[in-house]
Design an enzyme around this catalytic site. Sequence first.
Site, PDB file in Angstrom:
ATOM      1  N   ASP A 180       0.829  -1.211   0.000  1.00  0.00           N
ATOM      2  CA  ASP A 180       0.000   0.000   0.000  1.00  0.00           C
ATOM      3  C   ASP A 180       0.861   1.258   0.000  1.00  0.00           C
ATOM      4  O   ASP A 180       0.466   2.288  -0.567  1.00  0.00           O
ATOM      5  CB  ASP A 180      -0.937   0.007   1.209  1.00  0.00           C
ATOM      6  CG  ASP A 180      -2.244  -0.707   0.934  1.00  0.00           C
ATOM      7  OD1 ASP A 180      -2.787  -0.535  -0.167  1.00  0.00           O
ATOM      8  OD2 ASP A 180      -2.718  -1.437   1.813  1.00  0.00           O
ATOM      9  N   GLU A 200      -5.279   4.682  -0.399  1.00  0.00           N
ATOM     10  CA  GLU A 200      -4.164   3.746  -0.230  1.00  0.00           C
ATOM     11  C   GLU A 200      -3.358   4.118   1.021  1.00  0.00           C
ATOM     12  O   GLU A 200      -2.852   3.240   1.728  1.00  0.00           O
ATOM     13  CB  GLU A 200      -3.267   3.736  -1.464  1.00  0.00           C
ATOM     14  CG  GLU A 200      -3.931   3.211  -2.742  1.00  0.00           C
ATOM     15  CD  GLU A 200      -4.271   1.739  -2.715  1.00  0.00           C
ATOM     16  OE1 GLU A 200      -3.938   1.055  -1.720  1.00  0.00           O
ATOM     17  OE2 GLU A 200      -4.882   1.245  -3.679  1.00  0.00           O
ATOM     18  N   HIS A 214      -5.323   2.820   3.890  1.00  0.00           N
ATOM     19  CA  HIS A 214      -5.111   1.371   4.029  1.00  0.00           C
ATOM     20  C   HIS A 214      -3.804   1.091   4.764  1.00  0.00           C
ATOM     21  O   HIS A 214      -3.763   0.262   5.687  1.00  0.00           O
ATOM     22  CB  HIS A 214      -5.061   0.707   2.648  1.00  0.00           C
ATOM     23  CG  HIS A 214      -6.321   0.840   1.859  1.00  0.00           C
ATOM     24  ND1 HIS A 214      -6.419   0.454   0.536  1.00  0.00           N
ATOM     25  CD2 HIS A 214      -7.542   1.333   2.188  1.00  0.00           C
ATOM     26  CE1 HIS A 214      -7.640   0.690   0.096  1.00  0.00           C
ATOM     27  NE2 HIS A 214      -8.334   1.227   1.077  1.00  0.00           N
ATOM     28  N   TYR A 260      -3.217  -0.737   8.941  1.00  0.00           N
ATOM     29  CA  TYR A 260      -2.444  -1.869   9.457  1.00  0.00           C
ATOM     30  C   TYR A 260      -1.665  -1.471  10.709  1.00  0.00           C
ATOM     31  O   TYR A 260      -1.515  -2.284  11.631  1.00  0.00           O
ATOM     32  CB  TYR A 260      -1.502  -2.404   8.378  1.00  0.00           C
ATOM     33  CG  TYR A 260      -2.234  -2.921   7.155  1.00  0.00           C
ATOM     34  CD1 TYR A 260      -3.156  -3.956   7.262  1.00  0.00           C
ATOM     35  CD2 TYR A 260      -2.037  -2.350   5.897  1.00  0.00           C
ATOM     36  CE1 TYR A 260      -3.856  -4.415   6.166  1.00  0.00           C
ATOM     37  CE2 TYR A 260      -2.725  -2.806   4.791  1.00  0.00           C
ATOM     38  CZ  TYR A 260      -3.638  -3.838   4.928  1.00  0.00           C
ATOM     39  OH  TYR A 260      -4.327  -4.293   3.836  1.00  0.00           O
ATOM     40  N   GLU A 293      -3.163  -4.369  -7.262  1.00  0.00           N
ATOM     41  CA  GLU A 293      -4.432  -4.209  -6.558  1.00  0.00           C
ATOM     42  C   GLU A 293      -5.233  -5.512  -6.481  1.00  0.00           C
ATOM     43  O   GLU A 293      -5.852  -5.815  -5.461  1.00  0.00           O
ATOM     44  CB  GLU A 293      -5.302  -3.161  -7.280  1.00  0.00           C
ATOM     45  CG  GLU A 293      -4.698  -1.775  -7.366  1.00  0.00           C
ATOM     46  CD  GLU A 293      -5.106  -0.885  -6.218  1.00  0.00           C
ATOM     47  OE1 GLU A 293      -5.748  -1.392  -5.267  1.00  0.00           O
ATOM     48  OE2 GLU A 293      -4.784   0.306  -6.257  1.00  0.00           O
ATOM     49  N   GLU A 345     -10.325  -1.866  -3.063  1.00  0.00           N
ATOM     50  CA  GLU A 345      -9.423  -2.388  -4.084  1.00  0.00           C
ATOM     51  C   GLU A 345     -10.198  -2.921  -5.282  1.00  0.00           C
ATOM     52  O   GLU A 345      -9.727  -2.858  -6.418  1.00  0.00           O
ATOM     53  CB  GLU A 345      -8.532  -3.495  -3.510  1.00  0.00           C
ATOM     54  CG  GLU A 345      -7.666  -3.094  -2.326  1.00  0.00           C
ATOM     55  CD  GLU A 345      -6.625  -2.032  -2.625  1.00  0.00           C
ATOM     56  OE1 GLU A 345      -6.666  -1.416  -3.708  1.00  0.00           O
ATOM     57  OE2 GLU A 345      -5.759  -1.801  -1.763  1.00  0.00           O
ATOM     58  N   HIS A 349     -10.814   0.132  -7.306  1.00  0.00           N
ATOM     59  CA  HIS A 349      -9.566   0.612  -7.892  1.00  0.00           C
ATOM     60  C   HIS A 349      -9.157  -0.250  -9.080  1.00  0.00           C
ATOM     61  O   HIS A 349      -8.775   0.263 -10.144  1.00  0.00           O
ATOM     62  CB  HIS A 349      -8.438   0.584  -6.849  1.00  0.00           C
ATOM     63  CG  HIS A 349      -8.681   1.439  -5.651  1.00  0.00           C
ATOM     64  ND1 HIS A 349      -7.824   1.468  -4.565  1.00  0.00           N
ATOM     65  CD2 HIS A 349      -9.681   2.304  -5.350  1.00  0.00           C
ATOM     66  CE1 HIS A 349      -8.289   2.297  -3.653  1.00  0.00           C
ATOM     67  NE2 HIS A 349      -9.409   2.816  -4.101  1.00  0.00           N
TER      68      HIS A 349
END
Length: 317
Positions: free
Chosen positions: A66, A97, A100, A104, A157, A191, A194
């Site tokens: 990402d 992105e 994303h 994490y 992706e 995703e 995308h």
Amino acid sequence: MAKEYIAINWNNIEDAIDKATWEKLTEQFWLDTRIPLSNDLDDWRQMDQQEKDLVGLVFGGLTLLDTVQSQDGMSALKEDIRTQHEEAVLNNIEFMESVHAKSYSSIFETLNAPKEIEAIFEWTNTNEFLQYKAQRINNIYQTGTPLQKKIASVFLETFLFYSGFYTPLYYLGHNKLINVAEIIKLILRDESVHGTYIGYKFQVAFNELNADEQAEIKAWMYDLLYELYENEEKYTHELYDGVGWTDSVLTFLRYNANKALMNLGQDPLFPDTADDVSPVVMNGISTSTSNHDFFSQVGNGYRLGQVEVMDDNDYDI
């Protein structure tokens, strides 16, 4: 001479897919801070160390990919836009992105001690297979043709992420780490849009080529996919041999490689279909939205507009 600026006019749309994608992405907007990750701590404490290590490593790998997409991918694609609205859509994708990648870290912060997080990022930043795919994709972003860049982006992706997505979907299928999986499902939903959007933009340009030019870019595309899959096999063995999931993960990867090719308007390469993928994992993808209250805890059921759950049809324009 000073650059002449042209104001973007959303009342004069050159490509209806730009507007439809913008609306879909803005309706789907979310932030990781609204997901109650701490609710998964009981599940986390019951997992053995091998399982915990696997979760950390797959999320480390996803963070790296990402990061590539947000720092280099979208800026490379913006060099070749056809419309101002396309650039606006890519700006949205670029931001998400980054969301994303940050999400994490929110998972790490909830589940891991600081020293564990340091170890995860040290592994991520030095793993040869992760670095190979990040560098290979970025090299295409920096030196490739407009069509090659779009192929690389769709492969990232819709294919390369999925060796990491398998793990949280597997646990979701076993009713574990449900809130972590909420984030993954939100990312999957993004995703899917995308990949289909950038794949559509590829198809528009591809269809303008003559037969020889099309044959050349198709050969390049399939060669790249073989190369990336070979590396992904090695990465999957390293991650999953210890827990015995390798064959199942590779099936899932081949299935999603075919989805990437479909996004690009091309024929599937592998024989694997949804029927071959672990039903536990497929169920994790297709699970209906969770019923979270927008004003308290938020999952992939919350709405700023009418938001739909990702399913197989989301891969198609």
